[in-house]
Design an enzyme around this catalytic site. Structure first.
Site, PDB file in Angstrom:
ATOM      1  N   ASP A 124       0.789  -1.253   0.119  1.00 26.05           N
ATOM      2  CA  ASP A 124      -0.053  -0.010  -0.043  1.00 26.05           C
ATOM      3  C   ASP A 124       0.935   1.220  -0.186  1.00 26.05           C
ATOM      4  O   ASP A 124       1.822   1.430   0.968  1.00 26.05           O
ATOM      5  CB  ASP A 124      -0.961  -0.089   1.432  1.00 26.05           C
ATOM      6  CG  ASP A 124      -2.419   0.326   0.880  1.00 26.05           C
ATOM      7  OD1 ASP A 124      -2.600   1.231   0.321  1.00 26.05           O
ATOM      8  OD2 ASP A 124      -3.386  -0.547   1.396  1.00 26.05           O
ATOM      9  N   ASP A 231      -3.151   4.474  -2.346  1.00 26.20           N
ATOM     10  CA  ASP A 231      -4.362   5.029  -1.602  1.00 26.20           C
ATOM     11  C   ASP A 231      -4.690   6.435  -2.130  1.00 26.20           C
ATOM     12  O   ASP A 231      -3.928   6.947  -2.302  1.00 26.20           O
ATOM     13  CB  ASP A 231      -3.803   5.126  -0.248  1.00 26.20           C
ATOM     14  CG  ASP A 231      -5.060   5.543   0.812  1.00 26.20           C
ATOM     15  OD1 ASP A 231      -5.836   4.412   1.002  1.00 26.20           O
ATOM     16  OD2 ASP A 231      -5.002   6.736   1.140  1.00 26.20           O
ATOM     17  N   GLU A 300      -6.404   3.553  -5.971  1.00 28.97           N
ATOM     18  CA  GLU A 300      -7.667   3.609  -5.569  1.00 28.97           C
ATOM     19  C   GLU A 300      -8.013   5.133  -5.992  1.00 28.97           C
ATOM     20  O   GLU A 300      -7.435   6.103  -5.947  1.00 28.97           O
ATOM     21  CB  GLU A 300      -7.724   3.912  -3.909  1.00 28.97           C
ATOM     22  CG  GLU A 300      -8.885   4.030  -3.327  1.00 28.97           C
ATOM     23  CD  GLU A 300      -8.855   4.230  -1.686  1.00 28.97           C
ATOM     24  OE1 GLU A 300     -10.026   4.011  -1.033  1.00 28.97           O
ATOM     25  OE2 GLU A 300      -7.858   4.756  -1.357  1.00 28.97           O
ATOM     26  N   HIS A 372     -10.763  -3.192   2.991  1.00 29.09           N
ATOM     27  CA  HIS A 372     -10.628  -2.911   4.562  1.00 29.09           C
ATOM     28  C   HIS A 372     -11.661  -1.650   4.835  1.00 29.09           C
ATOM     29  O   HIS A 372     -11.640  -1.416   5.980  1.00 29.09           O
ATOM     30  CB  HIS A 372      -9.262  -2.354   4.660  1.00 29.09           C
ATOM     31  CG  HIS A 372      -8.529  -1.396   4.056  1.00 29.09           C
ATOM     32  ND1 HIS A 372      -8.417  -1.368   2.612  1.00 29.09           N
ATOM     33  CD2 HIS A 372      -8.380  -0.039   4.531  1.00 29.09           C
ATOM     34  CE1 HIS A 372      -7.974  -0.243   2.122  1.00 29.09           C
ATOM     35  NE2 HIS A 372      -8.029   0.687   3.297  1.00 29.09           N
ATOM     36  N   ASP A 373     -12.111  -0.926   3.882  1.00 36.31           N
ATOM     37  CA  ASP A 373     -12.817   0.387   4.171  1.00 36.31           C
ATOM     38  C   ASP A 373     -14.353   0.009   3.700  1.00 36.31           C
ATOM     39  O   ASP A 373     -15.298   0.784   4.093  1.00 36.31           O
ATOM     40  CB  ASP A 373     -12.404   1.403   3.090  1.00 36.31           C
ATOM     41  CG  ASP A 373     -11.139   2.144   3.552  1.00 36.31           C
ATOM     42  OD1 ASP A 373     -10.882   2.146   4.798  1.00 36.31           O
ATOM     43  OD2 ASP A 373     -10.501   2.529   2.532  1.00 36.31           O
TER      44      ASP A 373
END
Length: 614
Positions: A124, A231, A300, A372-373
Site C-alpha cells: 500500500d 491509496d 484507489e 478494508h474500508d
C-alpha cells in the site's frame, strides 16, 4: 532516478494468455490479465507473538493457505512506521517497518517466501498525505525550511484570530469529521487535511515532493516488491485558480460549493481527479516503472467514474494498470454513507455495465465488493448465508477485469454485529457519530448506530477466522492479551478449518473461481454483454471469446426468481432439457443437477448463481 533492477518474475500456476487474445490493449498481454489479488489487513490477519496485533511473521506463516487458495498476488495494507491514527494510513516513515508488525528482515523473509510460492507482493502506497509526525511535515512547520511548501499551508482568513472558529482558509470539511484545516501555532498557519488532522495533504504541485516520493518508490521496488496499491491516488491534484488559491479562499477566482447539513462545504469535487492528475501519473510511470518488468500498479480512485477509468488505464497513456472505482458501492447510500437505502439489483447492474463498457476496447478495471474500508458483502447485500456469499463471488469473478479478494471474503465472513460505540476502533465511525449526532444533530443516535453497524469500516477489520478456538486462531486461545478488535462471535461456524476440506464450502467455491480465471481465457479476457438489463432480481451476462461463450445467471435476492425472458431464450435455444443443461454447468452456487432442473423450469432458487457453457 535511482539505478534499478528488474523485479523478480515469479512463476505462477497459470496459463499465459496468448497475444492473439486482447486484454487491456497492450502487447504483449500483461502478466496480471488472468491473475487474482488477495488483500491482507496485517493487524487482523495473523498474530505470531500473541500481543493482539497481526504481524508480518504471521502473514508468512499463512502463505501456504494462500497458495492453496490459488491467488497470484498479495496486497498488504500499510506496515510502515506510523502513529496508527488511521491504522497505518498515516505514515511517519515510508522506509521503515513499524515494530508492531515486525522488522525489515521479517519483510524480506515474507517477500522471499511468497516469491518461492509463486506469489507476488504489492504494498500500500499512501502519498496523498503523510502523518503529521513524518520528518517532512515537521520540517515544513518552519517557513524557512526547504520543506516549507511541501504541504498545503494557508494563513487565517483576514479579520479573524488564527485558531478561532471561522478563521479557516475556506469552509471545507474533513471526510473524518470537523474542518479540513488544522491550525499549527508553531508555523502560525493552517494546513489542509482531507482526512484526519494527523494526515496532512502533501503538495504535489511542488516538484521536490514528487521526486522524493519517486525515490522512495524506487527504493521499495529495488528491494524486490512487485508494485503498489496507491491509496486515494486520484486526490493528489487539487483545483486552484491561476494564482494557486483553493476554492473559497479569500481572493480565489474559484467558487466553493454549498454548505452541507454538517456546516461545511465539500473538498471532494475539488480534490478528486484534479487538473494535473494525468500529468502526475505519467511522470510517476516514467520515474519509477519504466524499464521494470513483472510489476502491478493499481490506484484507489475516489471521484473517478467509468469513462475516466478507461482513459487512465489505457496502456497507451502509460499511467496506471487499473483502478478501484466506487460508483457500484454507492448504490445503497443516500448522501452520507451512514444513511442507507435497500440494495437494488438494477442499480448495481447499471454501475457495473458502465464500468465494463468503458474498458471494452482499451483499459482495465478492478472487480471487487470488499476491502478494508467496506463492510462485508455477505452482510451488506447478502443474508450472511454461504449461498449468498457464493452468489456475490460468482458475480464479481465472472466480470472482465482483475478480481480482488479481501481477507475472509473467501470464507463468507460477515459484519461484526457490534452494538455499542465503545466496541469500535475506527476513527471514521467514532468521529462521524460525534459530529452527526452530538454536534450537528442531523442524525439520531439510534439511526447512526444502525448506519455504523451496516457500513462501518471495522466490519471488515475483525480478526481473520482461522478456526473455532477462543480467538479464532488469530492468536493463541490461552493468550493473556486480547485481539486489538473483538473476534466475530460467529467464528465457531465460519472459519477456515471448517472449510478448506469441504468441497461445498465458500472457500472451495472461491478456489474454483480462481482456477477458472487462470485456465479459461473466456473468463479472463472474453467480451462482456449484458442480458435482460431491467430485471429486479436476476443479473445475467454473456462472456464471449471466438466461438466460446459463457452465460452467468445470478439471483441476487433471498426469494425464488423467474429466469428473465432473454436469458431463458438463450438457454432454451441451446439446450433441449435439464440433462443437457446439467452437462453445460461449469459452476453453481447450489448443485449442477439442481440448477439444471431449475433452469429448465425457468426458475432460480434464492441466491442461486449458475455459470453455463453455451
Amino acid at each position: 532516478m535511482n539505478n534499478r533492477k528488474e523485479c523478480d518474475v515469479t512463476s505462477f500456476n497459470r496459463k499465459d494468455l496468448p497475444d492473439v487474445i486482447r486484454t487491456n490493449g497492450a502487447r504483449p498481454n500483461p502478466w496480471w490479465a488472468n491473475a487474482v489479488v488477495y488483500q491482507i489487513y496485517p493487524r487482523s490477519f495473523q498474530d505470531s507473538n500473541n500481543d493482539g496485533i497481526g504481524d508480518i511473521k504471521g502473514i508468512t506463516s499463512r502463505l501456504d493457505y494462500l497458495a492453496d487458495l490459488g491467488v497470484d498476488v498479495v496486497w498488504l495494507s500499510p506496515v510502515y512506521v506510523s502513529p496508527q491514527d488511521d491504522n497505518g494510513y498515516d505514515i511517519a516513515d515510508y522506509q521503515a517497518i513499524d515494530p508492531m508488525f515486525g522488522t525489515m528482515d521479517d519483510m524480506d523473509e515474507l517477500l522471499a517466501q511468497a516469491h518461492a510460492r509463486g506469489i507476488k507482493v504489492i504494498m500500500d502506497l499512501v502519498v496523498n498525505h503523510t502523518s503529521d509526525e513524518h520528518a517532512w511535515f515537521q520540517a515544513s512547520r518552519s517557513k524557512d525550511d526547504p520543506h516549507a511548501d511541501w504541504y498545503w499551508w494557508r494563513p487565517a482568513r483576514p479579520g479573524f484570530e488564527p485558531g478561532t472558529p471561522g478563521a479557516e482558509p475556506n469552509q471545507w470539511g474533513s471526510y473524518f469529521g470537523g474542518s479540513a484545516w488544522q491550525y499549527d501555532p508553531k508555523r502560525g498557519e493552517y494546513f489542509l487535511h482531507q482526512y484526519s488532522p494527523k494526515q496532512p495533504d502533501l503538495n504535489w504541485e511542488n516538484p521536490a515532493v514528487r521526486q522524493a516520493v519517486y525515490r522512495m518508490m524506487n527504493w521499495w521496488m529495488d528491494r524486490g516488491i512487485d508494485g503498489f496499491r496507491m491509496d486515494v491516488i486520484t486526490q493528489i491534484s487539487k483545483v486552484t485558480d491561476e494564482s494557486g488559491r483553493l476554492p473559497g479562499e479569500p481572493g480565489s477566482h474559484v467558487e466553493d460549493g454549498p454548505v452541507n447539513e454538517e456546516g461545511y462545504t465539500s473538498a471532494f469535487e475539488f480534490c478528486s481527479d484534479g487538473p494535473r492528475l494525468d500529468e502526475f501519473l505519467e511522470e510517476m510511470r516514467r520515474e519509477v516503472f519504466e524499464g521494470r518488468e513483472g510489476y502491478l500498479n493499481v490506484g484507489e480512485a475516489p471521484g473517478v467514474h467509468a469513462e475516466r477509468n478507461g482513459q487512465i488505464t489505457d496502456p497507451g497513456r502509460r499511467e496506471l494498470d487499473m483502478l478501484f472505482q466506487f460508483d457500484h458501492l454507492g448504490i445503497d447510500q443516500v448522501g452520507p454513507k451512514w444513511v442507507t437505502k435497500p440494495f437494488s439489483v438494477r442499480a448495481l447492474r447499471e454501475q457495473m455495465r458502465r464500468q465494463q463498457e468503458a474498458v471494452a476496447e482499451r483499459g482495465w478495471t478492478s472487480c471487487f465488493t470488499c476491502n478494508h474500508d467496506q463492510p462485508r458483502v455477505a452482510s451488506r447485500w447478502g443474508d450472511e448465508s454461504a449461498r449468498s456469499a457464493k452468489a456475490f463471488g460468482l458475480l464479481t469473478h465472472l466480470h472482465r477485469g482483475t478480481p480482488y479478494i479481501y481477507e475472509g471474503e473467501e470464507l463468507g465472513m460477515t459484519n461484526a454485529h457490534f452494538t455499542s460505540l465503545d466496541q469500535y476502533r475506527d476513527l471514521e465511525s467514532i468521529n462521524a457519530f460525534r459530529q452527526r449526532v452530538e454536534e450537528a444533530q442531523v442524525q439520531s443516535a439510534e439511526s447512526m448506530m444502525d448506519g455504523i453497524a451496516l457500513m462501518g469500516r471495522d466490519n471488515a477489520r475483525t480478526p481473520m477466522q482461522w478456526d473455532d478456538s477462543r480467538y479464532a486462531g488469530f492468536m493463541d486461545a490461552d493468550s493473556s492479551a486480547q485481539p486489538w478488535l473483538a473476534v466475530n462471535s460467529n467464528h465457531d461456524r465460519i472459519n477456515a478449518a471448517a472449510q478448506v476440506h469441504d468441497d461445498d464450502s465458500v472457500f472451495s467455491f472461491y478456489k474454483k473461481l480462481i482456477e477458472l480465471r487462470h485456465d479459461n481465457p473466456v473468463v479472463a479476457a472474453g467480451s462482456w454483454r449484458l442480458v435482460d438489463d431491467d430485471d429486479a432480481s436476476v443479473y445475467a451476462f454473456v462472456r464471449e471469446l471466438g466461438v466460446d461463450r459463457l452465460l452467468t445467471v445470478v439471483n441476487l435476492t433471498d426469494q425464488p426468481a423467474r429466469v428473465p425472458s432473454s436469458t431463458l431464450q438463450l438457454i432454451s435455444d441451446q439446450f433441449e432439457d435439464a440433462a443437457a443443461i446439467k452437462q453445460a454447468v461449469v459452476l453453481s452456487t447450489t448443485t449442477p443437477a439442481g440448477s439444471a432442473s431449475g433452469l429448465a423450469d425457468g426458475m432460480l432458487e434464492p441466491w442461486e448463481g449458475v455459470l453455463l457453457h453455451l
